[in-house]
Design an enzyme around this catalytic site. Structure first.
Site, PDB file in Angstrom:
ATOM      1  N   LYS A 132      -9.315  30.885  -3.225  1.00 41.81           N
ATOM      2  CA  LYS A 132      -9.607  31.320  -1.857  1.00 41.81           C
ATOM      3  C   LYS A 132     -10.769  32.307  -1.918  1.00 41.81           C
ATOM      4  CE  LYS A 132      -7.536  33.541   2.143  1.00 41.81           C
ATOM      5  NZ  LYS A 132      -6.295  34.043   2.738  1.00 41.81           N
ATOM      6  N   LYS A 164     -10.352  26.789  -0.702  1.00 40.25           N
ATOM      7  CA  LYS A 164     -10.541  27.243   0.671  1.00 40.25           C
ATOM      8  C   LYS A 164     -11.694  28.225   0.733  1.00 40.25           C
ATOM      9  CE  LYS A 164      -8.325  30.115   4.049  1.00 40.25           C
ATOM     10  NZ  LYS A 164      -7.262  31.020   4.341  1.00 40.25           N
TER      11      LYS A 164
END
Ligand code: PBG
Length: 324
Positions: free
Chosen positions: A196, A249
């Protein structure tokens, strides 16, 4: 290898039927996970300004939305909660009567076949908006682990089918796995937001969840965007800690990372087509600057082509409708 003029790649592009037969990547509604924002109260349906078509929903308004998702053949939802009040330790995140726990019970009762995934993080629940708890002005990794593990366990107890830790605390997957196993939730899978990034593309989400950090930013715990090897190392560590699905992500600016993750590991890879990616497409298409439908299909196809097995997207309902 033969080349022009004996080879003419255009031969397979001339007619739709052949183009379709040699199409390498095909989207299906079954690839998608639809994120939902749930909130307290009754009859609440507040559109999130930068995310047209996406709402904060109270539980009574959630049910028709769930029915639509099921009808469209979307197999899973990912839940985010907006608590009644926020505090330093994000206590509603691990409250058995918290908004997420209530939402899970309501959805599982209405649609037992729908996979309910719950986001495990504190940022929606803390008054300072950080993903863990603060000590001496900084996010305290190890003290946050206990609360993240408690949150995941509390969600599993409410009936969550899969927990998805997104706080980017080191050791969070191991802490959650051990809490789940210790309470006999050995069959509850973990989808970890392993890679992330500290991204500008989360802006609209933070409006939706009211989770903009009150001070500083998330660069001390989310990955620095220029780094690719570091993402693979994070993924490797999460797999070693027990992650069942790993996630990259955002998606669009990190297709190389998705592709590398898919090639380097055998664990299923999820990609999160985040709020800012959605907002850009919607804004441009509302201005008629791009063809929103074609752009959406192209982007989501690219994410799948890069190697994503699951795609978390605010476009899920649109795409499922277009594919049906
Ligand atoms: C919580 C979380 C965030 C997103 C998913 N889980 C926000 C953040 O890190 O600020 C972003 C999702 C999106 O932008 O659609 N930690």
């Amino acid at each position: 290898m033969s080349s022009f003029p004996s080879m003419r790649p255009r031969r397979l592009r001339g007619v739709p039927i052949l183009r379709e037969m040699v199409q390498e990547t095909r989207l299906s509604a079954r690839d998608f996970v639809y994120p939902l924002f749930v909130t307290h109260g009754r009859n609440v349906q507040v559109e999130i300004a930068p995310m047209p078509g996406i709402y904060q929903l109270s539980l009574d308004r959630l049910l028709p939305e769930i029915a639509t998702v099921v009808d469209l053949g979307i197999p899973a939802v990912l839940l985010f909660g907006i608590p009644r009040s926020k505090d330093a330790e994000g206590s509603e995140a691990y409250d058995a009567n918290g908004i997420i726990q209530e939402a899970v019970r309501v959805i599982k009762q209405a649609a037992p076949e729908l996979l309910v995934i719950t986001d495990v993080c504190l940022c929606d629940y803390t008054d300072h908006g950080h993903c863990g708890i603060i000590n001496d002005g900084a996010v305290d990794n190890d003290r946050s682990l206990d609360l993240l593990a408690r949150t995941a366990l509390c969600q599993a107890e409410a009936g969550s089918d899969m927990v998805a830790p997104s706080a980017m605390m080191d050791g969070q997957v191991a802490a959650i796995r051990s809490a789940l196993d210790g309470a006999s939730y050995t069959d509850t899978p973990i989808m970890s937001y392993s890679a992330k990034y500290a991204s500008a593309f989360y802006g609209p989400f933070r409006v939706a969840a009211g989770s903009t950090p009150g001070f500083g930013d998330r660069k001390g715990y989310q990955i620095d965007p220029p780094n690719g090897n570091e993402a693979l190392r994070e993924i490797e560590m999460d797999i070693a800690e027990g992650a069942d699905i790993v996630m990259v992500k955002p998606a669009l600016a990190y297709l190389d990372v998705i592709s590398r993750a898919k090639q380097a590991f055998t664990t299923p890879v999820a990609a999160y087509n985040v709020s800012g990616e959605y907002a850009m497409v919607k804004a441009a298409s509302q201005n008629e600057w791009i063809d929103g439908k074609r752009a959406t299909i192209e982007i989501l196809t690219a994410i799948k082509r890069a190697g994503a097995d699951l795609i978390i997207s605010y476009h899920s309902k649109d795409i499922a409708e277009w594919l049906s």
